[in-house]
Write a protein that holds these residues in place. Structure first.
Motif, PDB file in Angstrom:
ATOM      1  N   ALA A 102       5.577   5.383   4.455  1.00  0.00           N
ATOM      2  CA  ALA A 102       5.954   5.396   5.871  1.00  0.00           C
ATOM      3  C   ALA A 102       7.313   4.743   6.076  1.00  0.00           C
ATOM      4  O   ALA A 102       8.157   5.229   6.839  1.00  0.00           O
ATOM      5  CB  ALA A 102       4.892   4.691   6.710  1.00  0.00           C
TER       6      ALA A 102
ATOM      7  N   GLN B  42       6.303  10.043  -3.589  1.00  0.00           N
ATOM      8  CA  GLN B  42       5.065   9.591  -4.220  1.00  0.00           C
ATOM      9  C   GLN B  42       5.253   9.267  -5.715  1.00  0.00           C
ATOM     10  O   GLN B  42       4.781   8.220  -6.174  1.00  0.00           O
ATOM     11  CB  GLN B  42       3.961  10.642  -4.038  1.00  0.00           C
TER      12      GLN B  42
ATOM     13  N   ASN C 292       0.547   3.973   1.807  1.00  0.00           N
ATOM     14  CA  ASN C 292       0.868   4.443   3.153  1.00  0.00           C
ATOM     15  C   ASN C 292       2.021   3.662   3.759  1.00  0.00           C
ATOM     16  O   ASN C 292       2.937   4.237   4.369  1.00  0.00           O
ATOM     17  CB  ASN C 292      -0.359   4.339   4.068  1.00  0.00           C
ATOM     18  N   LEU C 293       1.991   2.339   3.603  1.00  0.00           N
ATOM     19  CA  LEU C 293       3.070   1.515   4.161  1.00  0.00           C
ATOM     20  C   LEU C 293       4.393   1.818   3.471  1.00  0.00           C
ATOM     21  O   LEU C 293       5.442   1.939   4.117  1.00  0.00           O
ATOM     22  CB  LEU C 293       2.736   0.031   4.015  1.00  0.00           C
TER      23      LEU C 293
ATOM     24  N   THR D  33       0.836  -1.202   0.000  1.00  0.00           N
ATOM     25  CA  THR D  33       0.000   0.000   0.000  1.00  0.00           C
ATOM     26  C   THR D  33       0.868   1.249   0.000  1.00  0.00           C
ATOM     27  O   THR D  33       2.024   1.227   0.451  1.00  0.00           O
ATOM     28  CB  THR D  33      -0.922   0.033   1.229  1.00  0.00           C
TER      29      THR D  33
END
Length: 280
Positions: free
Chosen positions: A103, A237, A99-100, A97
């Motif tokens: 992060a 991103q 987010n993972l 994902t």
């Protein structure tokens, strides 16, 4: 909250008690952010302004906020070869994902050489050096002591090239904004002159310049550390997105023949309690 209690007594004092000077959420009513109503008093803050108010409890001028914005913008490189971007891209390549992946990329940005670790050393060195100079030391003594301790000066030198493409743009913006040359920026240039004219021939890099600029804004090392958290984020991103658009697992594949193994030779796996004959 300061208290003289320790151990079980300290825990007992805090049972069923939650006190905060930072803020609170009152469902269906309002939110307090450092003593102010978030949705009325602070509603016109942009995100960076709110972020810095949360960290420092201070308000900054428009010019100062513009500089802080640029400290993030100028170092957001969408290059998958960079150590932290690579983590984000690999996450995209294996379909983790977003987010993972990001992060994890932000977590490895704490690197002691290229990331937050060197940032902390840079601002700490400037703060300590200015204090030592005020107490009567000379610049050469401060630099020699730092070199003896760390074998390098944080914020100076660069592995790939002796110079930094970001510095000229950041200095031009600082001048355009009329923020001037504060004591830490002056000190940073004095250190650069000493190092460049000596045998090390090192120039100031972005880490040294950024540390000087935020020190002149009154940042503590912790302020700078927390402010710097999203500094690489905008470049991560695109790396994750591009990798996720390619066939799964095709980012940086390594052939077994490319691995130089010097460990133990190939050997049979033994199940506990069985002999070699039983294994075969």
């Amino acid at each position: 909250m300061k208290t003289g209690a320790k151990g079980p007594d300290l825990l007992r004092e805090n049972v069923g008690v939650l006190k905060s000077r930072m803020g609170a959420f009152f469902p269906g009513s309002h939110v307090i952010f450092r003593g102010h109503d978030l949705h009325t008093e602070l509603k016109d803050m942009d995100w960076v302004e709110l972020y810095m108010f949360g960290i420092t409890g201070r308000r900054f001028s428009r010019a100062q906020l513009r500089l802080l914005h640029s400290l993030w913008t100028y170092t957001s490189y969408p290059d998958v070869r960079l150590w932290n971007n690579r983590v984000a891209a690999l996450a995209g390549s294996v379909r983790s994902t977003g987010n993972l992946g990001v992060a994890a990329a932000l977590a490895v940005s704490e690197a002691s050489i290229y990331g937050r670790g060197i940032d902390m050393r840079a601002i700490d060195f400037l703060l300590r050096t200015r204090k030592c100079l005020a107490e009567g030391a000379n610049l050469e003594m401060c630099i020699r002591e730092e070199l003896d301790t760390h074998r390098s000066i944080a914020g100076y030198g660069r592995p790939l090239i002796n110079g930094d493409e970001r510095n000229q743009h950041l200095l031009a913006l600082n001048k355009e904004l009329g923020l001037g040359e504060g004591p830490y920026l002056k000190l940073a240039f004095e250190i650069e002159q000493f190092l460049f004219e000596g045998r090390l021939r090192m120039k100031m890099n972005y880490g040294g310049l950024a540390a000087a600029l935020v020190a002149d804004l009154g940042f503590s090392p912790r302020d700078y550390y927390l402010f710097s958290f999203p500094a690489f984020l905008a470049g991560m991103q695109p790396c994750l997105i591009e990798a996720s658009e390619h066939p799964e697992g095709t980012l940086y594949p390594i052939s077994c023949s490319d691995i130089l193994y010097e460990g133990r030779p190939r050997r049979p796996w033994r199940r506990k309690g069985r002999t070699d004959e039983e294994q075969t």
